[in-house]
Design a protein around this motif. Structure first.
Motif, PDB file in Angstrom:
ATOM      1  N   ASP A  65       0.879  -1.166   0.178  1.00 20.16           N
ATOM      2  CA  ASP A  65      -0.006   0.006   0.051  1.00 20.16           C
ATOM      3  C   ASP A  65       0.691   1.392  -0.062  1.00 20.16           C
ATOM      4  O   ASP A  65       0.526   2.059  -0.780  1.00 20.16           O
ATOM      5  N   ALA A  66       1.976   1.163   0.807  1.00 17.75           N
ATOM      6  CA  ALA A  66       2.805   2.594   1.055  1.00 17.75           C
ATOM      7  C   ALA A  66       3.468   2.857  -0.351  1.00 17.75           C
ATOM      8  O   ALA A  66       3.684   3.920  -0.807  1.00 17.75           O
ATOM      9  N   TRP A  67       3.868   1.746  -1.173  1.00 21.54           N
ATOM     10  CA  TRP A  67       4.519   1.921  -2.463  1.00 21.54           C
ATOM     11  C   TRP A  67       3.456   1.933  -3.665  1.00 21.54           C
ATOM     12  O   TRP A  67       3.863   1.963  -4.676  1.00 21.54           O
ATOM     13  N   ASN A  68       2.169   1.566  -3.343  1.00 22.05           N
ATOM     14  CA  ASN A  68       1.233   1.632  -4.395  1.00 22.05           C
ATOM     15  C   ASN A  68       1.389   0.783  -5.392  1.00 22.05           C
ATOM     16  O   ASN A  68       1.322   0.824  -6.801  1.00 22.05           O
ATOM     17  N   LEU A  69       1.819  -0.350  -4.992  1.00 22.61           N
ATOM     18  CA  LEU A  69       2.449  -1.505  -6.096  1.00 22.61           C
ATOM     19  C   LEU A  69       1.043  -1.878  -6.974  1.00 22.61           C
ATOM     20  O   LEU A  69       1.085  -2.140  -8.231  1.00 22.61           O
ATOM     21  N   CYS A  70       0.030  -1.857  -6.654  1.00 20.16           N
ATOM     22  CA  CYS A  70      -1.224  -2.602  -7.349  1.00 20.16           C
ATOM     23  C   CYS A  70      -1.642  -1.760  -8.281  1.00 20.16           C
ATOM     24  O   CYS A  70      -2.137  -2.094  -9.446  1.00 20.16           O
ATOM     25  N   GLU A  71      -1.402  -0.308  -8.100  1.00 22.33           N
ATOM     26  CA  GLU A  71      -1.845   0.643  -8.876  1.00 22.33           C
ATOM     27  C   GLU A  71      -0.560   1.408  -9.825  1.00 22.33           C
ATOM     28  O   GLU A  71      -1.051   2.406 -10.593  1.00 22.33           O
ATOM     29  N   ASN A  72       0.371   0.945  -9.783  1.00 14.84           N
ATOM     30  CA  ASN A  72       1.543   1.639 -10.409  1.00 14.84           C
ATOM     31  C   ASN A  72       1.487   1.211 -11.789  1.00 14.84           C
ATOM     32  O   ASN A  72       1.650   0.174 -11.992  1.00 14.84           O
ATOM     33  N   PRO A  73       1.517   2.362 -12.691  1.00 17.35           N
ATOM     34  CA  PRO A  73       1.065   2.166 -14.206  1.00 17.35           C
ATOM     35  C   PRO A  73       2.340   1.341 -14.590  1.00 17.35           C
ATOM     36  O   PRO A  73       2.393   0.486 -15.587  1.00 17.35           O
ATOM     37  N   LEU A  74       3.544   1.724 -14.038  1.00 14.07           N
ATOM     38  CA  LEU A  74       4.714   0.974 -14.856  1.00 14.07           C
ATOM     39  C   LEU A  74       4.814  -0.437 -14.262  1.00 14.07           C
ATOM     40  O   LEU A  74       4.971  -1.291 -15.295  1.00 14.07           O
ATOM     41  N   LEU A  75       4.328  -0.844 -13.064  1.00 13.97           N
ATOM     42  CA  LEU A  75       4.289  -2.332 -12.914  1.00 13.97           C
ATOM     43  C   LEU A  75       3.305  -2.827 -13.714  1.00 13.97           C
ATOM     44  O   LEU A  75       3.403  -4.118 -13.901  1.00 13.97           O
ATOM     45  N   MET A  76       2.281  -2.236 -13.726  1.00 10.93           N
ATOM     46  CA  MET A  76       0.915  -2.921 -14.507  1.00 10.93           C
ATOM     47  C   MET A  76       1.153  -3.177 -15.987  1.00 10.93           C
ATOM     48  O   MET A  76       1.069  -4.090 -16.382  1.00 10.93           O
ATOM     49  N   LYS A  77       2.265  -2.145 -16.541  1.00 14.31           N
ATOM     50  CA  LYS A  77       2.809  -2.270 -17.838  1.00 14.31           C
ATOM     51  C   LYS A  77       3.574  -3.611 -17.993  1.00 14.31           C
ATOM     52  O   LYS A  77       3.405  -4.378 -19.302  1.00 14.31           O
ATOM     53  N   TYR A  78       4.566  -3.804 -17.155  1.00 13.75           N
ATOM     54  CA  TYR A  78       5.575  -4.672 -17.294  1.00 13.75           C
ATOM     55  C   TYR A  78       5.334  -6.192 -16.610  1.00 13.75           C
ATOM     56  O   TYR A  78       5.992  -7.248 -17.224  1.00 13.75           O
ATOM     57  N   TYR A  79       4.692  -6.156 -15.531  1.00 16.24           N
ATOM     58  CA  TYR A  79       4.386  -7.638 -14.979  1.00 16.24           C
ATOM     59  C   TYR A  79       3.063  -8.144 -15.411  1.00 16.24           C
ATOM     60  O   TYR A  79       2.032  -7.488 -15.952  1.00 16.24           O
ATOM     61  N   SER A  80       3.045  -9.161 -15.309  1.00 16.91           N
ATOM     62  CA  SER A  80       1.859 -10.237 -15.950  1.00 16.91           C
ATOM     63  C   SER A  80       0.550  -9.672 -15.059  1.00 16.91           C
ATOM     64  O   SER A  80       0.459  -9.324 -13.954  1.00 16.91           O
ATOM     65  N   ASN A  82      -1.272 -12.107 -13.639  1.00 12.97           N
ATOM     66  CA  ASN A  82      -1.315 -12.812 -12.688  1.00 12.97           C
ATOM     67  C   ASN A  82      -0.680 -12.076 -11.607  1.00 12.97           C
ATOM     68  O   ASN A  82      -1.245 -12.274 -10.584  1.00 12.97           O
ATOM     69  N   ILE A  83       0.554 -11.431 -11.627  1.00 14.65           N
ATOM     70  CA  ILE A  83       1.185 -10.900 -10.719  1.00 14.65           C
ATOM     71  C   ILE A  83       0.359  -9.772 -10.080  1.00 14.65           C
ATOM     72  O   ILE A  83       0.120  -9.581  -8.865  1.00 14.65           O
ATOM     73  N   MET A  84      -0.416  -9.015 -10.989  1.00  8.95           N
ATOM     74  CA  MET A  84      -1.362  -7.883 -10.543  1.00  8.95           C
ATOM     75  C   MET A  84      -2.703  -8.306  -9.957  1.00  8.95           C
ATOM     76  O   MET A  84      -2.709  -7.745  -9.046  1.00  8.95           O
ATOM     77  N   GLN A  85      -3.112  -9.294 -10.206  1.00  5.12           N
ATOM     78  CA  GLN A  85      -4.128 -10.210  -9.764  1.00  5.12           C
ATOM     79  C   GLN A  85      -3.881 -10.298  -8.330  1.00  5.12           C
ATOM     80  O   GLN A  85      -4.689 -10.420  -7.163  1.00  5.12           O
ATOM     81  N   LYS A  86      -2.689 -10.844  -8.195  1.00  2.54           N
ATOM     82  CA  LYS A  86      -2.119 -11.438  -6.788  1.00  2.54           C
ATOM     83  C   LYS A  86      -2.099 -10.137  -5.911  1.00  2.54           C
ATOM     84  O   LYS A  86      -2.458 -10.345  -4.772  1.00  2.54           O
ATOM     85  N   CYS A  87      -1.418  -9.106  -6.663  1.00  2.00           N
ATOM     86  CA  CYS A  87      -1.292  -7.932  -5.685  1.00  2.00           C
ATOM     87  C   CYS A  87      -2.585  -7.405  -5.339  1.00  2.00           C
ATOM     88  O   CYS A  87      -2.630  -6.984  -4.155  1.00  2.00           O
ATOM     89  N   HIS A  88      -3.657  -7.338  -5.862  1.00  2.00           N
ATOM     90  CA  HIS A  88      -5.124  -6.875  -5.665  1.00  2.00           C
ATOM     91  C   HIS A  88      -5.631  -7.584  -4.825  1.00  2.00           C
ATOM     92  O   HIS A  88      -6.320  -7.335  -3.600  1.00  2.00           O
ATOM     93  N   ALA A  89      -5.298  -9.034  -4.861  1.00  2.00           N
ATOM     94  CA  ALA A  89      -5.753 -10.052  -3.649  1.00  2.00           C
ATOM     95  C   ALA A  89      -5.024  -9.920  -2.469  1.00  2.00           C
ATOM     96  O   ALA A  89      -5.448 -10.559  -1.459  1.00  2.00           O
ATOM     97  N   GLY A  90      -4.006  -9.162  -2.554  1.00  2.00           N
ATOM     98  CA  GLY A  90      -3.091  -9.226  -1.092  1.00  2.00           C
ATOM     99  C   GLY A  90      -2.211 -10.454  -0.885  1.00  2.00           C
ATOM    100  O   GLY A  90      -1.795 -10.548   0.282  1.00  2.00           O
ATOM    101  N   THR A  91      -2.167 -11.271  -1.988  1.00  2.00           N
ATOM    102  CA  THR A  91      -1.143 -12.581  -1.925  1.00  2.00           C
ATOM    103  C   THR A  91      -0.003 -12.249  -2.433  1.00  2.00           C
ATOM    104  O   THR A  91       0.746 -13.284  -2.396  1.00  2.00           O
ATOM    105  N   VAL A  92       0.344 -11.075  -3.135  1.00  2.00           N
ATOM    106  CA  VAL A  92       1.675 -11.083  -3.924  1.00  2.00           C
ATOM    107  C   VAL A  92       2.671 -11.076  -2.959  1.00  2.00           C
ATOM    108  O   VAL A  92       2.613 -10.453  -1.903  1.00  2.00           O
ATOM    109  N   GLU A  93       3.950 -11.653  -3.010  1.00  2.00           N
ATOM    110  CA  GLU A  93       5.254 -11.702  -2.436  1.00  2.00           C
ATOM    111  C   GLU A  93       6.239 -11.004  -3.356  1.00  2.00           C
ATOM    112  O   GLU A  93       6.149 -11.095  -4.458  1.00  2.00           O
ATOM    113  N   ILE A  94       7.073 -10.354  -2.728  1.00  2.00           N
ATOM    114  CA  ILE A  94       8.270  -9.994  -3.319  1.00  2.00           C
ATOM    115  C   ILE A  94       8.746 -10.731  -4.138  1.00  2.00           C
ATOM    116  O   ILE A  94       9.248 -10.418  -5.403  1.00  2.00           O
ATOM    117  N   TYR A  95       9.058 -12.131  -3.672  1.00  5.79           N
ATOM    118  CA  TYR A  95       9.722 -13.053  -4.498  1.00  5.79           C
ATOM    119  C   TYR A  95       8.729 -13.528  -5.822  1.00  5.79           C
ATOM    120  O   TYR A  95       9.277 -13.979  -6.851  1.00  5.79           O
TER     121      TYR A  95
END
Length: 127
Positions: A65-80, A82-95
């Motif tokens: 939440d502090a880094w706004n990972l799930c809504e960051n347009p650059l991360l949304m552009k480059y990551y799958s 699947n990663i972004m869905q896990k982010c929104h579900a709160g289950t994404v891990e750094i790894y």
């Protein structure tokens, strides 16, 4: 704007910066490849120092939440998706970010520096 395009790049970060290195490795490498001259292919090395990224649930939520990972347009552009869905579900891990980056860039070294006992990481697990 850079007058001469770099062909080699080392990205390193310590503590929270190590988390940033892990999350931003894939977008950085894609951008480096995009500006690279075909006759001089780009090379990159990513060195996360002293934070492997295994976080307890509460800390994972704070970082996300502090880094706004799930809504960051650059991360949304480059990551799958699947990663972004896990982010929104709160289950994404750094790894998850590292694993996906490594799958896209199998020739790129990730050199993790980690101590056996890290008081900062231990502190986060006690919060």
């Amino acid at each position: 704007n850079i007058a001469n395009t770099p062909s080699n790049l080392v990205v390193s970060g310590e503590s929270a910066g190590a988390l940033g290195v892990q999350i931003w490795a894939h977008p950085i490498k894609v951008q480096l490849d995009a500006i690279s001259n075909n006759s001089f292919p780009s090379r990159a090395v990513f060195i996360p120092d002293s934070y492997i990224g295994f976080l307890p649930d509460v800390q994972r939520t704070i970082v996300r939440d502090a880094w706004n990972l799930c809504e960051n347009p650059l991360l949304m552009k480059y990551y799958s998706d699947n990663i972004m869905q896990k982010c929104h579900a709160g289950t994404v891990e750094i790894y998850d970010f590292v694993k996906e980056a490594a799958s896209y860039h199998s020739d790129v070294p990730f050199a993790f520096i980690q101590s056996k006992t890290d008081s900062t990481q231990e502190y986060f697990f006690l919060l």
